[in-house]
Design a protein around this motif. Structure first.
Motif, PDB file in Angstrom:
ATOM      1  N   ALA A  28       0.815  -1.278   0.354  1.00 14.90           N
ATOM      2  CA  ALA A  28      -0.310   0.358  -0.553  1.00 14.90           C
ATOM      3  C   ALA A  28       0.745   1.214   0.076  1.00 14.90           C
ATOM      4  CB  ALA A  28      -0.733  -0.366   0.922  1.00 14.90           C
ATOM      5  N   SER A  29       1.930   0.926   0.753  1.00 13.34           N
ATOM      6  CA  SER A  29       2.630   2.009   0.445  1.00 13.34           C
ATOM      7  C   SER A  29       4.519   2.186   0.896  1.00 13.34           C
ATOM      8  CB  SER A  29       2.928   3.651   1.902  1.00 13.34           C
ATOM      9  OG  SER A  29       3.376   4.342   1.485  1.00 13.34           O
ATOM     10  N   LEU A  30       5.223   2.317  -0.360  1.00 17.82           N
ATOM     11  CA  LEU A  30       6.362   1.713   0.044  1.00 17.82           C
ATOM     12  C   LEU A  30       8.227   2.972   0.376  1.00 17.82           C
ATOM     13  CD1 LEU A  30       7.619  -0.204  -3.447  1.00 17.82           C
ATOM     14  CD2 LEU A  30       7.834  -0.856  -0.884  1.00 17.82           C
ATOM     15  N   GLN A  31       7.705   3.103   2.097  1.00 13.38           N
ATOM     16  CA  GLN A  31       8.143   3.924   2.681  1.00 13.38           C
ATOM     17  C   GLN A  31       9.393   3.848   2.972  1.00 13.38           C
ATOM     18  OE1 GLN A  31       7.183   7.087   3.726  1.00 13.38           O
ATOM     19  NE2 GLN A  31       5.399   6.547   2.054  1.00 13.38           N
ATOM     20  N   SER A  32      10.522   2.484   2.769  1.00 14.40           N
ATOM     21  CA  SER A  32      11.545   2.597   2.575  1.00 14.40           C
ATOM     22  C   SER A  32      12.615   3.028   1.934  1.00 14.40           C
ATOM     23  CB  SER A  32      12.521   1.235   3.276  1.00 14.40           C
ATOM     24  OG  SER A  32      11.475   0.281   2.096  1.00 14.40           O
ATOM     25  N   GLN A  33      11.900   1.968   0.439  1.00 13.88           N
ATOM     26  CA  GLN A  33      12.930   2.371  -0.939  1.00 13.88           C
ATOM     27  C   GLN A  33      12.298   4.028  -1.126  1.00 13.88           C
ATOM     28  OE1 GLN A  33      14.422  -0.265  -1.639  1.00 13.88           O
ATOM     29  NE2 GLN A  33      14.522  -0.725   0.539  1.00 13.88           N
ATOM     30  N   MET A  34      12.915   5.047  -1.471  1.00 18.32           N
ATOM     31  CA  MET A  34      12.432   6.105  -2.034  1.00 18.32           C
ATOM     32  C   MET A  34      13.825   7.199  -2.023  1.00 18.32           C
ATOM     33  SD  MET A  34       9.159   7.042  -0.911  1.00 18.32           S
ATOM     34  CE  MET A  34       9.002   8.415  -1.103  1.00 18.32           C
ATOM     35  N   ILE A  35      13.607   7.572  -3.059  1.00 23.00           N
ATOM     36  CA  ILE A  35      14.028   8.917  -3.251  1.00 23.00           C
ATOM     37  C   ILE A  35      13.804  10.195  -3.484  1.00 23.00           C
ATOM     38  CG2 ILE A  35      16.003   6.983  -5.268  1.00 23.00           C
ATOM     39  CD1 ILE A  35      15.142   8.474  -7.502  1.00 23.00           C
ATOM     40  N   SER A  36      14.911  10.879  -3.912  1.00 21.62           N
ATOM     41  CA  SER A  36      14.529  12.641  -4.152  1.00 21.62           C
ATOM     42  C   SER A  36      15.090  13.191  -4.831  1.00 21.62           C
ATOM     43  CB  SER A  36      14.972  13.451  -2.050  1.00 21.62           C
ATOM     44  OG  SER A  36      14.566  12.779  -0.747  1.00 21.62           O
ATOM     45  N   VAL A  37      13.960  13.497  -5.126  1.00 22.46           N
ATOM     46  CA  VAL A  37      14.275  14.822  -6.156  1.00 22.46           C
ATOM     47  C   VAL A  37      13.886  15.841  -6.268  1.00 22.46           C
ATOM     48  CG1 VAL A  37      13.783  14.746  -8.615  1.00 22.46           C
ATOM     49  CG2 VAL A  37      13.449  12.692  -8.480  1.00 22.46           C
ATOM     50  N   LEU A  38      15.309  16.676  -7.276  1.00 25.64           N
ATOM     51  CA  LEU A  38      15.317  18.219  -6.375  1.00 25.64           C
ATOM     52  C   LEU A  38      15.376  18.932  -7.707  1.00 25.64           C
ATOM     53  CD1 LEU A  38      16.605  18.722  -2.785  1.00 25.64           C
ATOM     54  CD2 LEU A  38      13.790  18.313  -3.392  1.00 25.64           C
ATOM     55  N   GLY A  39      15.719  20.265  -7.039  1.00 26.96           N
ATOM     56  CA  GLY A  39      16.350  21.160  -8.567  1.00 26.96           C
ATOM     57  C   GLY A  39      15.041  21.742  -9.779  1.00 26.96           C
ATOM     58  N   TYR A  40      15.828  21.570 -11.103  1.00 27.63           N
ATOM     59  CA  TYR A  40      14.851  22.045 -11.906  1.00 27.63           C
ATOM     60  C   TYR A  40      14.429  21.026 -12.842  1.00 27.63           C
ATOM     61  CZ  TYR A  40      17.949  26.444 -10.970  1.00 27.63           C
ATOM     62  OH  TYR A  40      17.697  27.913 -10.178  1.00 27.63           O
ATOM     63  N   VAL A  41      14.074  20.864 -11.974  1.00 29.99           N
ATOM     64  CA  VAL A  41      12.266  19.475 -12.624  1.00 29.99           C
ATOM     65  C   VAL A  41      10.673  19.876 -12.308  1.00 29.99           C
ATOM     66  CG1 VAL A  41      13.809  17.759 -12.420  1.00 29.99           C
ATOM     67  CG2 VAL A  41      12.485  18.205 -10.512  1.00 29.99           C
ATOM     68  N   ARG A  42       9.868  19.260 -12.757  1.00 26.02           N
ATOM     69  CA  ARG A  42       8.919  19.736 -12.842  1.00 26.02           C
ATOM     70  C   ARG A  42       7.715  19.670 -11.647  1.00 26.02           C
ATOM     71  NH1 ARG A  42       6.504  22.221 -16.823  1.00 26.02           N
ATOM     72  NH2 ARG A  42       7.613  21.329 -18.267  1.00 26.02           N
ATOM     73  N   ASN A  43       8.446  18.368 -11.275  1.00 28.93           N
ATOM     74  CA  ASN A  43       7.885  18.121  -9.503  1.00 28.93           C
ATOM     75  C   ASN A  43       8.964  17.793  -8.396  1.00 28.93           C
ATOM     76  OD1 ASN A  43       4.785  18.435 -10.399  1.00 28.93           O
ATOM     77  ND2 ASN A  43       5.327  16.790 -12.027  1.00 28.93           N
ATOM     78  N   GLN A  44       9.558  18.554  -7.700  1.00 27.92           N
ATOM     79  CA  GLN A  44      10.522  18.018  -6.768  1.00 27.92           C
ATOM     80  C   GLN A  44       9.218  17.172  -5.859  1.00 27.92           C
ATOM     81  OE1 GLN A  44      13.536  21.542  -6.135  1.00 27.92           O
ATOM     82  NE2 GLN A  44      11.510  22.180  -6.901  1.00 27.92           N
ATOM     83  N   GLY A  45      10.094  16.187  -5.241  1.00 29.38           N
ATOM     84  CA  GLY A  45       9.460  15.304  -3.719  1.00 29.38           C
ATOM     85  C   GLY A  45      10.803  13.920  -3.685  1.00 29.38           C
ATOM     86  N   ARG A  46       9.750  13.837  -3.343  1.00 28.73           N
ATOM     87  CA  ARG A  46      10.665  12.495  -3.201  1.00 28.73           C
ATOM     88  C   ARG A  46       9.765  11.358  -3.539  1.00 28.73           C
ATOM     89  NH1 ARG A  46      13.931  10.992   0.854  1.00 28.73           N
ATOM     90  NH2 ARG A  46      12.146   9.051   1.401  1.00 28.73           N
TER      91      ARG A  46
END
Length: 271
Positions: A106-124
Motif C-alpha cells: 500500500a505504501s513503500l516508505q523504505s525505498q524512496m529517493i529525493s529529486v530536487l532542483g530544476y524539475v517539474r515536480n520536486q519531491g520524494r
C-alpha cells in the motif's frame, strides 16, 4: 543557423528520450519488485480466509504482525518472497493446507529517493524495482526549461557520501546509456540550473538568456535580437569573474566564446 538547428534537434532528442522513459515508467513490468523495509505498509490476503486479511506496517526492526503467527521478519524480502514465507509458516504450523498468500504494498516508505532542483515536480519518489536515472527524471515530470544538462547524484554507502555528475545531453548525443545509472534507495538527484549569460546596451532585447554549448559572442548577440539602430559591434566588452571571484572587464571579439554568467555590453555607435 545550422548550429542552432542542431541544438534544437538535440533538445528535441532529449525530450523524446525522457518521454520514452516516462512511458516505460507507466508500463513497467510488475515483476521488478522492490525489497521490503521499515515503514512499508502492507495489505495481506489469504485466499478463502477473509478473516486473515490484515494490514501491517513493517516495524523499525523489520517485522510485521500477522494473525496466529505473531511477528514475522520481512525486512530485505521481496513481496513474493514474503508471501512464500508466510505461506510456509501457516502450513508448517498446521494452521492451513496449501495456503495462497498475496501481499500488496500500500505504501513503500523504505525505498524512496529525493529529486530536487530544476524539475517539474520536486519531491520524494518510491523505487518500484530497478529504476534508471532517466526514469526517475520522467517520474518527476522532466527537466524544466530553466534546467541544465548536468545532473548531480549523491548517495551513501552507510559511512560516507559520494557524488557523481552526469551530463544528460552528452549521454543522449553519444548514445552512451551506460551513464543512465540505476538509482538506489535514499539517493539524492539534483538537476542543476542551466548556465546563463546577460546582455545589455544597444540590443533589441536586453536580458538574461540560456548559455548554449560553445556559444560565441555573435551568437549571443543574435539570441538578443541583434543590434538596435544605435548599436555597434566595435568595442565589445564583457564583465567576467575570475577564479577568485574578482570582476574584470575584458575586450572580446565576436568569435570569442561566452562563459557562464558573462555580462555582455553593446556600445552605442558614435556615427
Amino acid at each position: 543557423m545550422k548550429k542552432y538547428l542542431s541544438k534544437f534537434n538535440l533538445w528535441s532528442l532529449t525530450f523524446i528520450f525522457l518521454w520514452i522513459a516516462c512511458i516505460n515508467v507507466a508500463l513497467a513490468d510488475d515483476s521488478r519488485e522492490s525489497v521490503l523495509g521499515p515503514g512499508d505498509l502492507l495489505k495481506i490476503f489469504v485466499y478463502g480466509h477473509p478473516d486473515m486479511t490484515t494490514e501491517s506496517k513493517v516495524s523499525e526492526n523489520g517485522n510485521i504482525t500477522f494473525p496466529l503467527l505473531g511477528e514475522i521478519l520481512v525486512d530485505g524480502l521481496t513481496p513474493s518472497a514474503a508471501e512464500k514465507k508466510i505461506a510456509n509458516l501457516l502450513e508448517s504450523r498446521d494452521i492451513l493446507r496449501n495456503p495462497q498468500v498475496n501481499i500488496f504494498t500500500a505504501s513503500l516508505q523504505s525505498q524512496m529517493i529525493s529529486v530536487l532542483g530544476y524539475v517539474r515536480n520536486q519531491g520524494r519518489y518510491p523505487i518500484d524495482g530497478k529504476r534508471s536515472l532517466t526514469e526517475i527524471l520522467a517520474m518527476a515530470g522532466g527537466i524544466i526549461p530553466e534546467g541544465g544538462d548536468l545532473i548531480t547524484l549523491i548517495r551513501s554507502d552507510g559511512k560516507q557520501f559520494f557524488k557523481e555528475v552526469i551530463d544528460v545531453s552528452e549521454m543522449v548525443r553519444s548514445g552512451d546509456l551506460s551513464r543512465d545509472i540505476h538509482v538506489r534507495s535514499d539517493d539524492l538527484v539534483y538537476v542543476e540550473r542551466a548556465n546563463r549569460f546577460y546582455i545589455y546596451g544597444e540590443v533589441q532585447r536586453a536580458g538574461t538568456y540560456r548559455l548554449e554549448r560553445n556559444m560565441t559572442v555573435i551568437q549571443a548577440l543574435s539570441v538578443a535580437g541583434g543590434l538596435n539602430p544605435r548599436g555597434t559591434e566595435r568595442g565589445l566588452r564583457v564583465q567576467r569573474r575570475d577564479s577568485h571571484g574578482n570582476l574584470k572587464v575584458l575586450s572580446v571579439k565576436s568569435s570569442d566564446l561566452v562563459e557562464p554568467d558573462d555580462v555582455i555590453y553593446i556600445k552605442e555607435s558614435l556615427f
